[in-house]
Design a protein around this motif. Structure first.
Motif, mmCIF file in Angstrom:
data_model
loop_
_atom_site.group_PDB
_atom_site.id
_atom_site.type_symbol
_atom_site.label_atom_id
_atom_site.label_comp_id
_atom_site.label_asym_id
_atom_site.label_seq_id
_atom_site.Cartn_x
_atom_site.Cartn_y
_atom_site.Cartn_z
ATOM 1 N N ARG A 124 65.934 -83.984 38.406
ATOM 2 C CA ARG A 124 66.046 -84.260 36.977
ATOM 3 C C ARG A 124 67.517 -84.468 36.595
ATOM 4 O O ARG A 124 67.869 -85.408 35.899
ATOM 5 N N ARG A 157 68.851 -87.806 37.981
ATOM 6 C CA ARG A 157 68.443 -88.949 37.149
ATOM 7 C C ARG A 157 69.310 -89.027 35.902
ATOM 8 O O ARG A 157 69.711 -90.108 35.468
ATOM 9 N N ALA A 158 69.605 -87.870 35.313
ATOM 10 C CA ALA A 158 70.427 -87.847 34.100
ATOM 11 C C ALA A 158 71.835 -88.373 34.403
ATOM 12 O O ALA A 158 72.408 -89.122 33.611
ATOM 13 N N ALA A 202 71.614 -92.069 34.730
ATOM 14 C CA ALA A 202 71.362 -92.662 33.412
ATOM 15 C C ALA A 202 72.648 -92.713 32.583
ATOM 16 O O ALA A 202 72.953 -93.730 31.962
ATOM 17 N N MET A 214 67.715 -90.226 25.287
ATOM 18 C CA MET A 214 66.749 -89.497 26.116
ATOM 19 C C MET A 214 66.901 -87.982 25.918
ATOM 20 O O MET A 214 66.233 -87.192 26.571
ATOM 21 N N GLY A 215 67.840 -87.598 25.076
ATOM 22 C CA GLY A 215 68.074 -86.175 24.859
ATOM 23 C C GLY A 215 69.103 -85.599 25.827
ATOM 24 O O GLY A 215 69.309 -84.393 25.875
ATOM 25 N N ILE A 216 69.748 -86.474 26.603
ATOM 26 C CA ILE A 216 70.747 -86.007 27.569
ATOM 27 C C ILE A 216 72.050 -85.723 26.828
ATOM 28 O O ILE A 216 72.526 -86.571 26.077
ATOM 29 N N LEU A 243 60.414 -91.017 33.484
ATOM 30 C CA LEU A 243 60.694 -89.579 33.596
ATOM 31 C C LEU A 243 61.912 -89.188 32.755
ATOM 32 O O LEU A 243 61.975 -88.078 32.215
ATOM 33 N N LEU A 244 62.880 -90.115 32.637
ATOM 34 C CA LEU A 244 64.030 -89.820 31.786
ATOM 35 C C LEU A 244 63.614 -89.691 30.331
ATOM 36 O O LEU A 244 64.227 -88.953 29.560
ATOM 37 N N TYR A 247 62.954 -86.196 29.666
ATOM 38 C CA TYR A 247 64.055 -85.361 30.155
ATOM 39 C C TYR A 247 64.081 -83.958 29.545
ATOM 40 O O TYR A 247 64.364 -82.979 30.224
ATOM 41 N N LEU A 248 63.770 -83.872 28.257
ATOM 42 C CA LEU A 248 63.870 -82.558 27.593
ATOM 43 C C LEU A 248 62.670 -81.659 27.874
ATOM 44 O O LEU A 248 62.665 -80.492 27.509
ATOM 45 N N ARG A 288 59.809 -79.582 30.153
ATOM 46 C CA ARG A 288 59.762 -78.839 31.414
ATOM 47 C C ARG A 288 58.333 -78.669 31.918
ATOM 48 O O ARG A 288 58.116 -78.072 32.966
#
Lengths: 286, 237
Positions: free
Chosen positions: A160, A163-164, A167, A178-180, B101-102, B105-106, B108
Motif C-alpha cells: 500500500r 503504491r502511494a 502515485a 486519493m487521501g495520500i 486500489l489507490l 488508499y484510506l 483498511r
C-alpha cells in the motif's frame, strides 16, 4: 587476472553499488531532490556498524537492521523538519539545503569518528568456484545487497505504501485526491533512501575500509549509477550498479585502478549524450 | 431527501487571482446535480476547493452538517467526498488494479475492498479485462471509466466528477452515462461538472449555471432546458 575473475569482482562490486545508489535514485525520482547527504548517510551507517563491532562486539549482521532503522528515523526527521519546507522549490534550492546539511553531518562525523579508515574484519576466508577466487565476506555483502534491493522493489510494487510512493511520484495532486498525505510520503521516501544508504554503509564496512573522506566518492558513484541505469527505478539502479561495477573492474585491470573512476564518469557522459533516460529508464518516467 | 452538501458564500482563488465570488450551492442525498458553465467560469476551481486542493478564503462548505472548508484533501475524502479530476489523472506506470486500489488508499477493510473491486469490474467489464495493463495506455473512454471506478473505491457518500465527457466520442459518453445512472441507482449521490450542457441535463435532475465565479442560475434541469437564455448560450438553439 583472467576474464571470469574480473567479471566476478565487478559483479560483487556492482551489487554493492546498486544497493548504494537505489535510495539516492528513489529520492531523486520521487521528490526531485538531489540528496547531497546520501554519501554521508552511507559513511554513518558504516561507522556505526564498525564501532558497534569494535567497542561492543556486536556482529555487523545484527547491526545492519539496527543501523538501517536508525537512518530511516534520521532521514524521516530531516525531511519532515527541514526539506519538506522547500520541497516544491526549484531543485537548486533543495540541493543547497541538503548540501548544507551534509556539511554539518560530514564535519560532525570527522570530529567524533575521525577520518581514519575503518573496516570490520570478520575473517571468513574465501572459496574457489570454477577457478574464481571469492572472499566469503564479499559474497555475503553481495547477497545482502541484492536481497535489500529486491526487498525495496517488492515493497514499491506490491504494498500500500509503495503504491502511494509511486502515485506521489507520478502526480502529486491526484495522489492527494486519493487521501495520500504527500508530505508524509515524502518523509517516508527520504527515510527509505537513508535506510538503504545506511544498510549499504554497513555492508561496505565489511568489505572495504571506509572513511569520511569517501563520502563524496560514494555520492559520485550514486550519481553515475542513476544516470547509467535510469533514474528513480529499482531495476535502473540494479542495472546501473552492475554496469558500473563491471566497468570499474575491467578498466581497473586494463588501464590501472587510478583510471577506473574516470572511465565510469566517461561512460556516464557518453550515455547522457546518446541515451539520457539511462539503460532501462523510460521516457517521462525519469 | 436530506441535504448532503451545502455551500454558502464560498470564495476562493489562486494567489492574486480570485476565481470564486460567493458560490451558493446544495446537493441532496441521492441526486445527480450538474454544474455547467463555459470555460474559465470556475467550475473546476469549485470542485478543487470542495476537495481541499484549493483553500477556501471565505464562506462555508457543510458536508452532512460538518464544516469542511478548512479540511485537507485526505480529511475531505475521509469525510466521504471523492473527486474524479479533470483529465482523469490516472497514475502512469501503475496497472488498472493498482490505480483502483489507490482509490481505496484510506481504507483498511481488505475483504470489503475486494468486494468493491468486483463491483466496479461488474460496472465496467472493460476494466476487468485490462486490470493488469498500465492504466494510462487505455483509450480515453476506458481511462474515464477507470477514473470513476477509482473514485468509487473510496466508498464515498458524494462522487464529484470533473468533465465527464471531455474529448470522448458520443457512444462512449452514452456508455459512461449509463454507468453513472447505475451507480446513482445504487444510492451514490453525484455532483457533475460538465461543459457539454446537453449531456449534463440528460443525467442530472438539477443544475447550477456558473458564470465568472458566481451562480447565474439554478434549478430543475427540465426547467432550465426551456430557459431561452440558457438555450441560446449553452444549447446552441
Amino acid at each position: 587476472m583472467d576474464f571470469a575473475q574480473i567479471l566476478a569482482n565487478g559483479v560483487v562490486l556492482g551489487a554493492l553499488y546498486a544497493c548504494l545508489a537505489v535510495g539516492f535514485s528513489l529520492v531523486w525520482g520521487v521528490l526531485n531532490v538531489i540528496n547531497m547527504l546520501h554519501g554521508s548517510f552511507i559513511i554513518l551507517g558504516g561507522y556505526l556498524t564498525y564501532f558497534a563491532w569494535q567497542m561492543f562486539g556486536i556482529h555487523p549482521l545484527i547491526m545492519l537492521p539496527i543501523v538501517a532503522a536508525f537512518l530511516f528515523v534520521v532521514g524521516y526527521a530531516l525531511q519532515a523538519i527541514f526539506i519538506n519546507k522547500v520541497v516544491t522549490a526549484p531543485v537548486l534550492v533543495t540541493l543547497t539545503l541538503t548540501f548544507g546539511l551534509d556539511m554539518i553531518l560530514y564535519n560532525l562525523m570527522t570530529v567524533y569518528f575521525s577520518a581514519t579508515p575503518r573496516q570490520v574484519t570478520l575473517g571468513l576466508g574465501s572459496i574457489q568456484l570454477f577457478g574464481v577466487y571469492l572472499p566469503v565476506v564479499r559474497l555475503l555483502g553481495m547477497a545482502l545487497a541484492l536481497l535489500l534491493t529486491g526487498l525495496l522493489y517488492v515493497t514499491l510494487r506490491g504494498s500500500r505504501i509503495g503504491r502511494a510512493i509511486v502515485a506521489v511520484r507520478m502526480d502529486r495532486s491526484a495522489a492527494a485526491l486519493m487521501g495520500i498525505r504527500v508530505n508524509r510520503i515524502y518523509a517516508i521516501t527520504f527515510g527509505i533512501g537513508a535506510l538503504m544508504a545506511g544498510a549499504a554503509g554497513a555492508l561496505f564496512a565489511m568489505v572495504f575500509p571506509i572513511t569520511t573522506n569517501l563520502s563524496g566518492v560514494f555520492l559520485g558513484k550514486a550519481f553515475v549509477v542513476c544516470v547509467i541505469g535510469g533514474l528513480g527505478s529499482v531495476p535502473g539502479a540494479l542495472v546501473g550498479g552492475l554496469a558500473l561495477g563491471i566497468i570499474e573492474s575491467f578498466s581497473g585491470v586494463l588501464l590501472g585502478p587510478q583510471h577506473a573512476l574516470t572511465v565510469g564518469f566517461l561512460v556516464m557522459l557518453l550515455l547522457l549524450i546518446v541515451r539520457p533516460t539511462g539503460l532501462v529508464g523510460v521516457k517521462g518516467y525519469e | 431527501m436530506p441535504e448532503l452538501l451545502r455551500i454558502a458564500g464560498l470564495t476562493a482563488g489562486y494567489g492574486d487571482v480570485q476565481v470564486l465570488w460567493g458560490i451558493d450551492l446544495d446537493v441532496r442525498e441521492g441526486e445527480i446535480v450538474a454544474i455547467v458553465g463555459s470555460n474559465g467560469a470556475g467550475k473546476t476551481t469549485l470542485l478543487r476547493t470542495i476537495s481541499g486542493l484549493v483553500g477556501a478564503r471565505a464562506g462555508s462548505i457543510l458536508f452532512e452538517g460538518r464544516e469542511i472548508s478548512k479540511a485537507g484533501p485526505d480529511e475531505v475524502l475521509a469525510a466521504g467526498i471523492a473527486h474524479v479530476p479533470e483529465g482523469r489523472r490516472l497514475f502512469k506506470g501503475l496497472s488498472v488494479k493498482d490505480n483502483l486500489l489507490l482509490g481505496a488508499y484510506l481504507r483498511r477493510d481488505k475483504a470489503e475492498i475486494q468486494n468493491d473491486l468486483d463491483y466496479v469490474f461488474d460496472l465496467f467489464p472493460r476494466l476487468k479485462e485490462r486490470h493488469s495493463q498500465d492504466a494510462t495506455t487505455m483509450s480515453g473512454g476506458e481511462q474515464q471509466m477507470c477514473a470513476i471506478a477509482r473514485g468509487i473505491m473510496s466508498r464515498p457518500r458524494l462522487l464529484m466528477i470533473d468533465e465527464l465527457s471531455l474529448g470522448l466520442a458520443p457512444a462512449l459518453i452514452e456508455r459512461l452515462s449509463e454507468g453513472l445512472k447505475a451507480i446513482n441507482g445504487n444510492g451514490l449521490t453525484i455532483l457533475l461538472v460538465e461543459q457539454d450542457v446537453m449531456t449534463a441535463f440528460e443525467l442530472a435532475s438539477r443544475a447550477f449555471v456558473v458564470e465568472t465565479g458566481r451562480i447565474a442560475k439554478a434549478g430543475e434541469t427540465v426547467v432550465l432546458a426551456d430557459d431561452p437564455a440558457i438555450r441560446q448560450a449553452y444549447l446552441g438553439v
